[in-house]
Design a protein around this motif. Structure first.
Motif, PDB file in Angstrom:
ATOM      1  N   LEU A   1      14.604   0.344  -4.288  1.00 27.33           N
ATOM      2  CA  LEU A   1      15.058  -0.243  -3.018  1.00 27.33           C
ATOM      3  C   LEU A   1      13.955  -1.168  -2.545  1.00 27.33           C
ATOM      4  CD1 LEU A   1      16.393   2.953  -1.175  1.00 27.33           C
ATOM      5  CD2 LEU A   1      17.663   1.368  -2.622  1.00 27.33           C
ATOM      6  N   ARG A   2      14.256  -2.482  -2.492  1.00 25.81           N
ATOM      7  CA  ARG A   2      13.236  -3.466  -2.136  1.00 25.81           C
ATOM      8  C   ARG A   2      13.580  -4.168  -0.838  1.00 25.81           C
ATOM      9  NH1 ARG A   2      12.766  -7.462  -6.573  1.00 25.81           N
ATOM     10  NH2 ARG A   2      11.425  -8.431  -5.031  1.00 25.81           N
ATOM     11  N   GLY A   3      12.833  -3.838   0.192  1.00 26.98           N
ATOM     12  CA  GLY A   3      12.999  -4.480   1.485  1.00 26.98           C
ATOM     13  C   GLY A   3      11.882  -5.457   1.752  1.00 26.98           C
ATOM     14  N   ASP A   4      11.595  -6.325   0.793  1.00 26.70           N
ATOM     15  CA  ASP A   4      10.517  -7.296   0.974  1.00 26.70           C
ATOM     16  C   ASP A   4      11.002  -8.570   1.649  1.00 26.70           C
ATOM     17  OD1 ASP A   4      11.980  -7.896  -1.293  1.00 26.70           O
ATOM     18  OD2 ASP A   4      10.269  -8.369  -2.542  1.00 26.70           O
ATOM     19  N   ASN A   5      12.212  -9.008   1.358  1.00 27.23           N
ATOM     20  CA  ASN A   5      12.759 -10.234   1.960  1.00 27.23           C
ATOM     21  C   ASN A   5      13.534  -9.980   3.235  1.00 27.23           C
ATOM     22  OD1 ASN A   5      11.826 -12.025   0.095  1.00 27.23           O
ATOM     23  ND2 ASN A   5      13.664 -11.983  -1.152  1.00 27.23           N
ATOM     24  N   GLY A   6      14.071  -8.801   3.375  1.00 26.84           N
ATOM     25  CA  GLY A   6      14.903  -8.445   4.515  1.00 26.84           C
ATOM     26  C   GLY A   6      15.184  -6.958   4.460  1.00 26.84           C
ATOM     27  N   PRO A   7      15.954  -6.456   5.433  1.00 27.60           N
ATOM     28  CA  PRO A   7      16.188  -5.018   5.503  1.00 27.60           C
ATOM     29  C   PRO A   7      17.180  -4.502   4.463  1.00 27.60           C
ATOM     30  CG  PRO A   7      17.275  -6.128   7.322  1.00 27.60           C
ATOM     31  CD  PRO A   7      16.504  -7.173   6.584  1.00 27.60           C
ATOM     32  N   VAL A   8      16.898  -3.295   3.979  1.00 26.42           N
ATOM     33  CA  VAL A   8      17.811  -2.555   3.109  1.00 26.42           C
ATOM     34  C   VAL A   8      18.107  -1.245   3.811  1.00 26.42           C
ATOM     35  CG1 VAL A   8      18.030  -1.313   0.925  1.00 26.42           C
ATOM     36  CG2 VAL A   8      16.966  -3.572   0.967  1.00 26.42           C
ATOM     37  N   GLN A   9      19.388  -0.925   3.930  1.00 26.90           N
ATOM     38  CA  GLN A   9      19.780   0.310   4.599  1.00 26.90           C
ATOM     39  C   GLN A   9      20.724   1.100   3.704  1.00 26.90           C
ATOM     40  OE1 GLN A   9      21.029  -0.126   8.658  1.00 26.90           O
ATOM     41  NE2 GLN A   9      22.255   1.739   8.593  1.00 26.90           N
ATOM     42  N   VAL A  10      20.402   2.367   3.509  1.00 22.86           N
ATOM     43  CA  VAL A  10      21.252   3.296   2.773  1.00 22.86           C
ATOM     44  C   VAL A  10      21.704   4.337   3.781  1.00 22.86           C
ATOM     45  CG1 VAL A  10      21.380   4.952   0.882  1.00 22.86           C
ATOM     46  CG2 VAL A  10      19.949   2.902   0.647  1.00 22.86           C
ATOM     47  N   ASP A  11      23.001   4.340   4.096  1.00 21.65           N
ATOM     48  CA  ASP A  11      23.513   5.232   5.130  1.00 21.65           C
ATOM     49  C   ASP A  11      23.651   6.671   4.633  1.00 21.65           C
ATOM     50  OD1 ASP A  11      23.612   3.112   6.887  1.00 21.65           O
ATOM     51  OD2 ASP A  11      25.771   2.830   6.749  1.00 21.65           O
TER      52      ASP A  11
ATOM     53  N   LEU B   1       4.832  -2.546   3.030  1.00 25.00           N
ATOM     54  CA  LEU B   1       4.557  -3.943   2.710  1.00 25.00           C
ATOM     55  C   LEU B   1       4.233  -4.650   4.009  1.00 25.00           C
ATOM     56  CD1 LEU B   1       4.500  -6.176   0.568  1.00 25.00           C
ATOM     57  CD2 LEU B   1       6.912  -6.581   1.068  1.00 25.00           C
ATOM     58  N   ASP B   2       3.007  -5.088   4.155  1.00 19.53           N
ATOM     59  CA  ASP B   2       2.518  -5.619   5.433  1.00 19.53           C
ATOM     60  C   ASP B   2       2.766  -4.572   6.507  1.00 19.53           C
ATOM     61  OD1 ASP B   2       1.678  -8.011   4.260  1.00 19.53           O
ATOM     62  OD2 ASP B   2       3.592  -8.985   4.618  1.00 19.53           O
ATOM     63  N   THR B   3       3.539  -4.922   7.527  1.00 18.75           N
ATOM     64  CA  THR B   3       3.830  -3.964   8.604  1.00 18.75           C
ATOM     65  C   THR B   3       5.168  -3.256   8.401  1.00 18.75           C
ATOM     66  OG1 THR B   3       4.873  -5.711   9.914  1.00 18.75           O
ATOM     67  CG2 THR B   3       2.500  -5.328  10.259  1.00 18.75           C
TER      68      THR B   3
ATOM     69  N   SER C   1       0.834  -1.199   0.000  1.00 13.50           N
ATOM     70  CA  SER C   1       0.000   0.000   0.000  1.00 13.50           C
ATOM     71  C   SER C   1       0.867   1.246   0.000  1.00 13.50           C
ATOM     72  CB  SER C   1      -0.942   0.000   1.208  1.00 13.50           C
ATOM     73  OG  SER C   1      -0.205  -0.116   2.402  1.00 13.50           O
ATOM     74  N   ALA C   2       0.471   2.206  -0.829  1.00 10.94           N
ATOM     75  CA  ALA C   2       1.214   3.468  -0.909  1.00 10.94           C
ATOM     76  C   ALA C   2       0.996   4.255   0.372  1.00 10.94           C
ATOM     77  CB  ALA C   2       0.746   4.278  -2.112  1.00 10.94           C
ATOM     78  N   LEU C   3       2.050   4.888   0.850  1.00 14.26           N
ATOM     79  CA  LEU C   3       1.932   5.708   2.046  1.00 14.26           C
ATOM     80  C   LEU C   3       1.377   7.076   1.658  1.00 14.26           C
ATOM     81  CD1 LEU C   3       5.279   4.760   3.776  1.00 14.26           C
ATOM     82  CD2 LEU C   3       3.003   3.945   4.305  1.00 14.26           C
ATOM     83  N   PRO C   4       0.528   7.650   2.492  1.00 22.60           N
ATOM     84  CA  PRO C   4      -0.066   8.944   2.169  1.00 22.60           C
ATOM     85  C   PRO C   4       1.004  10.015   1.967  1.00 22.60           C
ATOM     86  CG  PRO C   4      -1.058   7.992   4.142  1.00 22.60           C
ATOM     87  CD  PRO C   4       0.094   7.124   3.762  1.00 22.60           C
ATOM     88  N   GLY C   5       0.843  10.807   0.925  1.00 23.55           N
ATOM     89  CA  GLY C   5       1.760  11.917   0.671  1.00 23.55           C
ATOM     90  C   GLY C   5       3.104  11.507   0.112  1.00 23.55           C
ATOM     91  N   ALA C   6       3.299  10.244  -0.172  1.00 25.44           N
ATOM     92  CA  ALA C   6       4.594   9.779  -0.671  1.00 25.44           C
ATOM     93  C   ALA C   6       4.372   8.926  -1.912  1.00 25.44           C
ATOM     94  CB  ALA C   6       5.326   8.976   0.398  1.00 25.44           C
ATOM     95  N   HIS C   7       4.612   9.486  -3.070  1.00 29.84           N
ATOM     96  CA  HIS C   7       4.488   8.729  -4.306  1.00 29.84           C
ATOM     97  C   HIS C   7       5.613   7.707  -4.360  1.00 29.84           C
ATOM     98  CE1 HIS C   7       1.715  11.830  -5.497  1.00 29.84           C
ATOM     99  NE2 HIS C   7       2.633  12.728  -5.218  1.00 29.84           N
ATOM    100  N   ARG C   8       5.312   6.502  -4.720  1.00 32.56           N
ATOM    101  CA  ARG C   8       6.301   5.443  -4.929  1.00 32.56           C
ATOM    102  C   ARG C   8       7.052   5.016  -3.666  1.00 32.56           C
ATOM    103  NH1 ARG C   8       7.404   4.653 -10.639  1.00 32.56           N
ATOM    104  NH2 ARG C   8       6.244   6.170 -11.797  1.00 32.56           N
ATOM    105  N   VAL C   9       6.515   5.304  -2.499  1.00 37.52           N
ATOM    106  CA  VAL C   9       7.041   4.755  -1.246  1.00 37.52           C
ATOM    107  C   VAL C   9       5.931   3.875  -0.704  1.00 37.52           C
ATOM    108  CG1 VAL C   9       7.872   5.251   1.085  1.00 37.52           C
ATOM    109  CG2 VAL C   9       8.497   6.762  -0.816  1.00 37.52           C
TER     110      VAL C   9
END
Length: 175
Positions: free
Chosen positions: A93-103, A56-58, A45-53
């Protein structure tokens, strides 16, 4: 191109006969993604006010307010984007299987794709630069790392600080 042959490079060059192991891995990954589509048909589900963010579940992406995210970049699931990071056009950036972090202060150029593997997070260290069309999958980059155009870095690869990986490089994962 001949069947059952492994090709590498641009232009592609045959380097050896394909032993079938890689094909079995690719088939397993394809089946896994088909399973995701079946198991999670309506959890994105798209987050309010954020296009393309997308949540996914929680799993809700966290993008620092000082990060620059191009309007065509896509961020999904368990993703954290640090302060002053830059995500160029078409970055995924796909964090569906596990975490993705961009420092902080990391930069991802046009069409770079970053994905975590199951139980293998992906991290891009501070002040690192990922060039256009690069693919990172389940790997850890230290700080001040440069990944060249069209490079592919696969699962369980650890790239230490201040390392440069040239364009068109393929780094097979697996520690």
């Amino acid at each position: 191109l001949e069947a059952d042959t492994l090709y590498v490079g641009s232009p592609a060059k045959a380097i050896r006969a394909h032993d079938g192991h890689g094909l079995a891995i690719q088939e397993r990954i394809t089946d896994e993604y088909i399973g995701f589509a079946r198991d999670y048909p309506s959890t994105l589900s798209a987050l309010p006010g954020a296009h393309r963010v997308f949540q996914l579940d929680t799993r809700i992406p966290e993008v620092h307010p000082t990060a620059h995210v191009h309007a065509s970049a896509v961020i999904v699931g368990n993703v954290v984007v640090g302060e002053h990071a830059v995500l160029g056009a078409g970055v995924v950036l796909r964090g569906d299987n596990g975490p993705v972090q961009v420092d902080a202060h990391a930069r991802l150029e046009t069409n770079a794709v970053v994905h975590a593997s199951r139980n293998v997070p992906t991290r891009i260290g501070s002040l690192s630069h990922v060039s256009a069309n690069a693919v990172l999958h389940g790997c850890l980059l230290g700080s001040h790392v440069h990944i060249g155009e069209r490079a592919v870095i696969l699962d369980k690869t650890i790239v230490e600080d201040h390392v440069r990986i040239e364009k068109n490089t393929f780094v097979k994962g697996g520690l």
